[in-house]
Motif scaffolding. Structure first.
Motif, mmCIF file in Angstrom:
data_model
loop_
_atom_site.group_PDB
_atom_site.id
_atom_site.type_symbol
_atom_site.label_atom_id
_atom_site.label_comp_id
_atom_site.label_asym_id
_atom_site.label_seq_id
_atom_site.Cartn_x
_atom_site.Cartn_y
_atom_site.Cartn_z
ATOM 1 N N ALA A 66 30.725 35.004 45.115
ATOM 2 C CA ALA A 66 29.896 34.863 43.914
ATOM 3 C C ALA A 66 29.591 36.234 43.334
ATOM 4 N N TYR A 67 29.759 36.367 42.033
ATOM 5 C CA TYR A 67 29.413 37.581 41.291
ATOM 6 C C TYR A 67 30.188 38.808 41.783
ATOM 7 N N GLY A 68 31.440 38.581 42.200
ATOM 8 C CA GLY A 68 32.362 39.669 42.492
ATOM 9 C C GLY A 68 33.281 39.848 41.304
ATOM 10 N N GLN A 69 34.338 39.029 41.265
ATOM 11 C CA GLN A 69 35.329 39.160 40.195
ATOM 12 C C GLN A 69 34.735 38.893 38.811
ATOM 13 N N THR A 70 33.786 37.949 38.703
ATOM 14 C CA THR A 70 33.254 37.620 37.372
ATOM 15 C C THR A 70 32.455 38.769 36.765
ATOM 16 N N MET A 71 31.976 39.691 37.590
ATOM 17 C CA MET A 71 31.241 40.846 37.079
ATOM 18 C C MET A 71 32.078 42.126 37.129
ATOM 19 N N ALA A 72 33.344 41.990 37.462
ATOM 20 C CA ALA A 72 34.217 43.160 37.578
ATOM 21 C C ALA A 72 34.510 43.757 36.204
ATOM 22 N N SER A 73 34.907 45.023 36.203
ATOM 23 C CA SER A 73 35.220 45.721 34.963
ATOM 24 C C SER A 73 36.412 46.648 35.169
ATOM 25 N N THR A 74 36.863 47.248 34.092
ATOM 26 C CA THR A 74 37.953 48.228 34.166
ATOM 27 C C THR A 74 37.406 49.644 34.049
ATOM 28 N N TYR A 75 36.156 49.843 34.424
ATOM 29 C CA TYR A 75 35.548 51.177 34.360
ATOM 30 C C TYR A 75 36.418 52.196 35.088
ATOM 31 N N ASN A 76 36.507 53.390 34.543
ATOM 32 C CA ASN A 76 37.420 54.443 35.006
ATOM 33 C C ASN A 76 38.875 54.040 34.848
ATOM 34 N N GLU A 77 39.123 53.055 33.938
ATOM 35 C CA GLU A 77 40.475 52.546 33.666
ATOM 36 C C GLU A 77 41.151 52.016 34.929
ATOM 37 N N ARG A 78 40.356 51.359 35.762
ATOM 38 C CA ARG A 78 40.897 50.719 36.965
ATOM 39 C C ARG A 78 41.253 49.266 36.672
ATOM 40 N N GLN A 79 42.280 48.795 37.310
ATOM 41 C CA GLN A 79 42.697 47.400 37.118
ATOM 42 C C GLN A 79 41.706 46.452 37.771
ATOM 43 N N ILE A 80 41.569 45.259 37.185
ATOM 44 C CA ILE A 80 40.819 44.193 37.844
ATOM 45 C C ILE A 80 41.626 43.730 39.060
ATOM 46 N N ALA A 81 40.964 43.666 40.198
ATOM 47 C CA ALA A 81 41.664 43.315 41.438
ATOM 48 C C ALA A 81 42.162 41.867 41.396
ATOM 49 N N THR A 82 43.275 41.625 42.050
ATOM 50 C CA THR A 82 43.887 40.298 42.111
ATOM 51 C C THR A 82 43.077 39.379 43.020
ATOM 52 N N GLU A 83 43.060 38.089 42.682
ATOM 53 C CA GLU A 83 42.406 37.074 43.513
ATOM 54 C C GLU A 83 43.473 36.265 44.231
ATOM 55 N N TYR A 84 43.252 36.043 45.536
ATOM 56 C CA TYR A 84 44.136 35.199 46.342
ATOM 57 C C TYR A 84 43.308 34.072 46.953
ATOM 58 N N PHE A 85 43.864 32.876 46.930
ATOM 59 C CA PHE A 85 43.158 31.665 47.358
ATOM 60 C C PHE A 85 43.898 31.064 48.548
ATOM 61 N N ILE A 86 43.297 31.131 49.726
ATOM 62 C CA ILE A 86 43.941 30.617 50.952
ATOM 63 C C ILE A 86 43.653 29.130 51.061
#
Length: 407
Positions: A387-407
């Motif tokens: 919760a509130y990991g990827q949905t609050m992620a940003s590209t600050y410092n021109e970093r890519q949004i991390a990939t999500e994997y669903f097991i």
């Protein structure tokens, strides 16, 4: 249900496993950092939440999962197949819920700044539009009524009551006091009921509350339900539902683990409060709507990262990892605690600060944490990021949004 909530993480012979699979096996050939989710854990929490509502005598419960916690398409598709509705706060979230196949008549739309375009889109969903707009101002109600009139339809609305309670949570995620931007005060709602011009193309179908997030004790929740019930009893309009919002917390720390209200405890408190303050005083029996987010997805997810290098500065030891505050902003924004776990444990431990690559001092996931001495390339996991990991992620410092994997 015990207060210690199930997690997909487990150590076997000093090696960390996720959902029964070795973490190093999962991470092989994957770029770090990445988010990792467990479908089994997700299903567990949704099933437990919905079954506990029924078991505790909640009237016709409707679970509207809060997309702001995690809007991953596989998460939404899984919840849809289990019967979940959705709580959305933007047209983007609404479109994601619809794309996942969630019935518009199971969707509630919250938020203080709904625009004309968002309202119009929501009114045109399916054959009947969405289940309800949770109205947060008289001006918003006027706009909804006006747009519905232009579309020659009727809008289903629920007032979001600001119950004037102080939830014991972080000040940035408390939403139920009169100083907060959310909801309407009781007197304003009662006054609006008498303004005929607001109701030419709207139907009042419910009342809602939402007092904050990461709630670990229930006194404020019970008080809010009391205020909601008092208002419902004052209204002459028969309501279809009463919406108690969401916010039930998970255990991030040992302290929270010891005092956390379980799902069953929460459901019993909700049921008892409605019986005491509402059902015992009327023959009317509206259904109860829930808007859970964190409690459904929080424990299912982790952030997997690798050590870039370590650094010693006088007496300070730093473990520098490739995950940053752009991937998980909660520690920087709320001073929130998240466990940091190594892929391999050891009896020899050191105290270290776990920090990321972002050019901010606040890019820190923990200070003085006890961890094995780690080397470049070693894997670590930041726990409870569903919760509130990827949905609050940003590209600050021109970093890519991390990939999500669903097991």
């Amino acid at each position: 249900m015990k207060n210690i909530l199930p997690s997909p993480l487990q150590y076997k012979n000093n090696t960390l496993y996720f959902a029964g699979i070795r973490l190093d096996t999962i991470a092989r050939n994957k770029r770090t950092p990445f988010y990792l989710y467990s479908k089994k854990t997700l299903r567990h929490y949704y099933e437990y939440f919905s079954k506990s509502a029924a078991k505790n005598g909640i009237v016709s419960p409707l679970v509207c999962y809060a997309l702001k916690a995690n809007s991953n398409k596989d998460v939404l598709s899984t919840l849809k197949t289990m019967g979940s509705g959705a709580d959305v706060v933007s047209v983007g979230e609404l479109k994601k819920a619809l794309k996942a196949g969630i019935d518009p008549q199971k969707i509630v739309f919250s938020g203080v700044a709904k625009t004309e375009d968002e309202i119009r889109f929501a009114l045109k969903c399916g054959k009947k539009g969405i289940y309800s707009f949770n109205v947060e101002s008289i001006e918003e109600l006027d706009m909804i009524n006006s747009i519905a009139k232009k579309l020659k339809t009727r809008a289903r609305v629920a007032f979001r009551l600001n119950p004037r309670v102080n939830a014991k949570t972080h000040k940035h995620i408390s939403t139920g006091n009169k100083t907060h931007k959310f909801g309407l005060l009781k007197e304003d709602i009662l006054e609006a009921m008498d303004v005929a011009a607001l109701w030419t193309n709207t139907n009042l179908v419910g009342l809602s509350i939402h007092i904050g997030s990461q709630l670990t004790e229930l006194n404020a929740t019970i008080k809010a339900i009391e205020e909601l019930s008092k208002l419902a009893l004052k209204l002459e309009t028969p309501l279809e539902f009463l919406d108690v919002g969401g916010g039930l917390g998970i255990d991030y720390t040992a302290e929270e683990r010891s005092k956390l209200a379980s799902i069953d405890t929460y459901m019993k408190a909700v049921s008892d409060a409605f019986e005491k303050y509402y059902y015992s005083k009327t023959d009317h029996c509206p259904r109860i709507v829930f808007e859970p987010g964190r409690i459904i997805v929080g424990k299912m997810g982790v952030l997997v990262s690798r050590v870039v290098r370590t650094k010693i500065s006088d007496s300070n030891h730093f473990t520098i990892i490739d995950a940053g505050m752009n991937d998980l902003i909660r520690p920087a924004l709320y001073e929130a605690y998240h466990e940091v776990l190594p892929a391999q444990t050891s009896k020899q431990m050191i105290k270290t600060d776990i920090v990321g690559p972002i050019c901010e001092t606040s890019d820190c996931f923990g200070t003085g944490r006890k961890l094995p001495k780690l080397n470049a390339g070693d894997l670590v996991v930041i726990d409870n990021v569903g919760a509130y990991g990827q949905t609050m992620a940003s590209t600050y410092n021109e970093r890519q949004i991390a990939t999500e994997y669903f097991i």
